[in-house]
Design an enzyme around this catalytic site. Structure first.
Site, PDB file in Angstrom:
ATOM      1  CG  HIS A  82      -1.738   1.262   1.316  1.00 36.92           C
ATOM      2  ND1 HIS A  82      -2.873   1.431   0.550  1.00 36.92           N
ATOM      3  CD2 HIS A  82      -1.584   2.410   2.002  1.00 36.92           C
ATOM      4  CE1 HIS A  82      -3.393   2.621   0.801  1.00 36.92           C
ATOM      5  NE2 HIS A  82      -2.633   3.248   1.673  1.00 36.92           N
ATOM      6  CB  SER A 183      -8.721   4.886   8.001  1.00 40.66           C
ATOM      7  OG  SER A 183      -9.172   5.063   6.689  1.00 40.66           O
TER       8      SER A 183
HETATM    9  N1  URA Z   1      -6.427   7.634   3.761  1.00 45.41           N
HETATM   10  C1  URA Z   1      -7.294   6.749   4.288  1.00 45.41           C
HETATM   11  O1  URA Z   1      -7.607   5.738   3.668  1.00 45.41           O
HETATM   12  N2  URA Z   1      -7.813   6.993   5.495  1.00 45.41           N
HETATM   13  C2  URA Z   1      -7.507   8.089   6.212  1.00 45.41           C
HETATM   14  O2  URA Z   1      -8.008   8.244   7.302  1.00 45.41           O
HETATM   15  C3  URA Z   1      -6.601   9.016   5.645  1.00 45.41           C
HETATM   16  C4  URA Z   1      -6.095   8.754   4.420  1.00 45.41           C
END
Ligand code: URA
Ligand code: CA
Length: 433
Positions: A82, A183
């Site tokens: 990622h 997240s």
């Molecule tokens: N990218 C995400 O996927 N989540 C976040 O909270 C910030 C950036």
């Protein structure tokens, strides 16, 4: 349990239990807990932070709020990479076939681009016939046989994150390390990753502008991953200037092919080998990073990485002969050089601005519904630290319109030439613990 008690507890700096976090995420996803209470809790977290156990619990609660992709029919350790997002970031196109060539399965779920950062699917679709609308069965079969396949987003993954991220966006609570880290990690885990390699970008083109913030985020994600049983490593890389030379869909496919041939830009090649080495180690195909790097360098040198890219394209109905003849990729009608106005050293190429310039040519989407032009973009002929003479080409604009004054104006404001300067450090840190 009452939501107001959880808010007060966090407001006063206490840690929430796993049960409390599950109560919040389940209730919020279902709509039982209203936005105002969720935003109040997010603000409390913003100020009071979360400890490691809370971060892990929040991540897994969001994973369990929706579908989880089951990759258990794929043999081996499924490693996902990622990146926190960059301009001209061609790494996935090179990494996927490269690590597959040394035996690490790459079962990639990918998205389309929005704004000035390109999406992997858009880039791959510039290859005639290639598509990502394949069944899950075929996806699994391809990864088992050839170790690499890309599928479009399927299922309802992490609905809690979708809802909470949207709320944070309008309540001043995006910029919180525990919330960002959970997240991002929840989405990777829901997509089926056993192990995760993270490329956290820093610099003016990145979400995390300072090295310090980037390192905090990287460490937070590595801790979460390791605490929930997903082997996780991170690097922190520079995103002051665009990565590699090409920005734009077909242009980046060409750049990826050149890199797999061992003739790619130095920064892109370095980043690919650094991230790839981590993937090979967490994928269990090498003992250490040095051994992994040698395996990858060999796969480039002996052509097996490029051959795997061709197989991967053909498996998904694309024209694999592009790897032998890049002129088969879509090409823009006009190639317009952008000359240096004075002699000196390039000291700045602002990644974001060049990304926007490329979007103005049609390479990126302003809204989700926009069509994009796969052939257009920008190719840098000079990078930060390079010497340049007045009149020499700094970059080439690939355009399907003859008039590009607006793009040139954007570029004028984003490139600086000074008397002296040097190339920036690309890889700031490797975090493996
Ligand atoms: N990218 C995400 O996927 N989540 C976040 O909270 C910030 C950036
Ligand atoms: Ca690039």
């Amino acid at each position: 349990m009452r939501m107001v008690d959880l808010i007060e507890k966090k407001r006063d700096g206490q840690a929430l239990t796993e049960e409390e976090i599950n109560f919040f995420i389940e209730g919020y996803t279902k709509g039982d807990i209203p936005d105002y209470q969720a935003s109040s809790l997010a603000m409390a977290v913003y100020f009071q932070d979360m400890n490691e156990a809370e971060r892990a619990a929040l991540t897994m609660a969001m994973v369990n709020s929706g579908d989880v992709i089951d990759l258990s029919n794929i043999n081996g350790v499924k490693v996902d990479k990622h990146s926190t997002g960059g301009v001209g970031d061609t790494t996935t196109l090179v990494l996927a076939p490269l690590v597959a060539a040394v035996g690490v399965p790459v079962a990639k779920m990918s998205g389309r681009g929005l704004g000035h950062t390109g999406g992997t699917i858009d880039k791959l679709e510039s290859i005639e016939g290639f598509h990502v609308e394949i069944s899950e069965e075929k996806f699994v079969k391809l990864v088992n046989e050839d170790k690499v396949a890309v599928i479009g987003q399927t299922g309802n993954l992490t609905p809690a994150d979708k809802k909470l991220y949207g709320l944070r966006d309008v309540t001043g609570t995006v910029n919180s390390i525990p919330l960002i880290a959970s997240s991002i990690m929840s989405k990777k885990i829901a997509a089926g990753a056993d192990a995760i390699v993270l490329d956290v970008k820093t610099g003016n083109g990145a979400f995390m502008k300072t090295l310090e913030d980037a390192e905090s985020l990287a460490r937070a994600m590595v801790n979460i991953g390791n605490n929930v049983g997903r082997n996780t490593m991170a690097i922190i890389s520079d995103m002051g200037q665009p990565l590699g030379n090409a920005i734009g869909n077909a242009l980046e496919v060409k750049e990826a092919i050149e890199t797999l041939q061992g003739q790619g830009p130095k920064d892109l090649t370095d980043l690919v080998l650094t991230l790839g080495s981590q993937m090979v180690v967490v994928g269990g195909k090498a003992q250490d990073l040095a051994e992994a790097r040698t395996l990858l360098e060999n796969a480039i040198a002996d052509g097996t990485a490029l051959a795997r890219f061709k197989t991967f394209i053909e498996n998904q109905d694309g024209d694999g002969s592009v790897v032998d003849d890049v002129s088969k990729l879509p090409q823009a009608q006009y190639q317009i050089d952008y000359p240096a106005t004075k002699s000196g050293v390039v000291t700045e190429i602002v990644a974001n601005e060049v990304g926007v310039a490329s979007m103005m040519l049609g390479a990126g989407r302003q809204t989700k519904e926009d069509d994009i032009d796969l052939s257009v973009g920008i190719v840098l002929n000079k990078k930060v630290g390079d010497k340049v003479k007045a009149g020499e080409s700094l970059l080439t604009i690939h355009s399907n319109r003859e008039q590009v004054d607006d793009v040139i104006e954007k570029l004028n404001a984003s490139i600086t030439i000074s008397d002296s300067g040097k190339a920036p450090t690309l890889i700031h840190k490797v975090i493996t613990e």
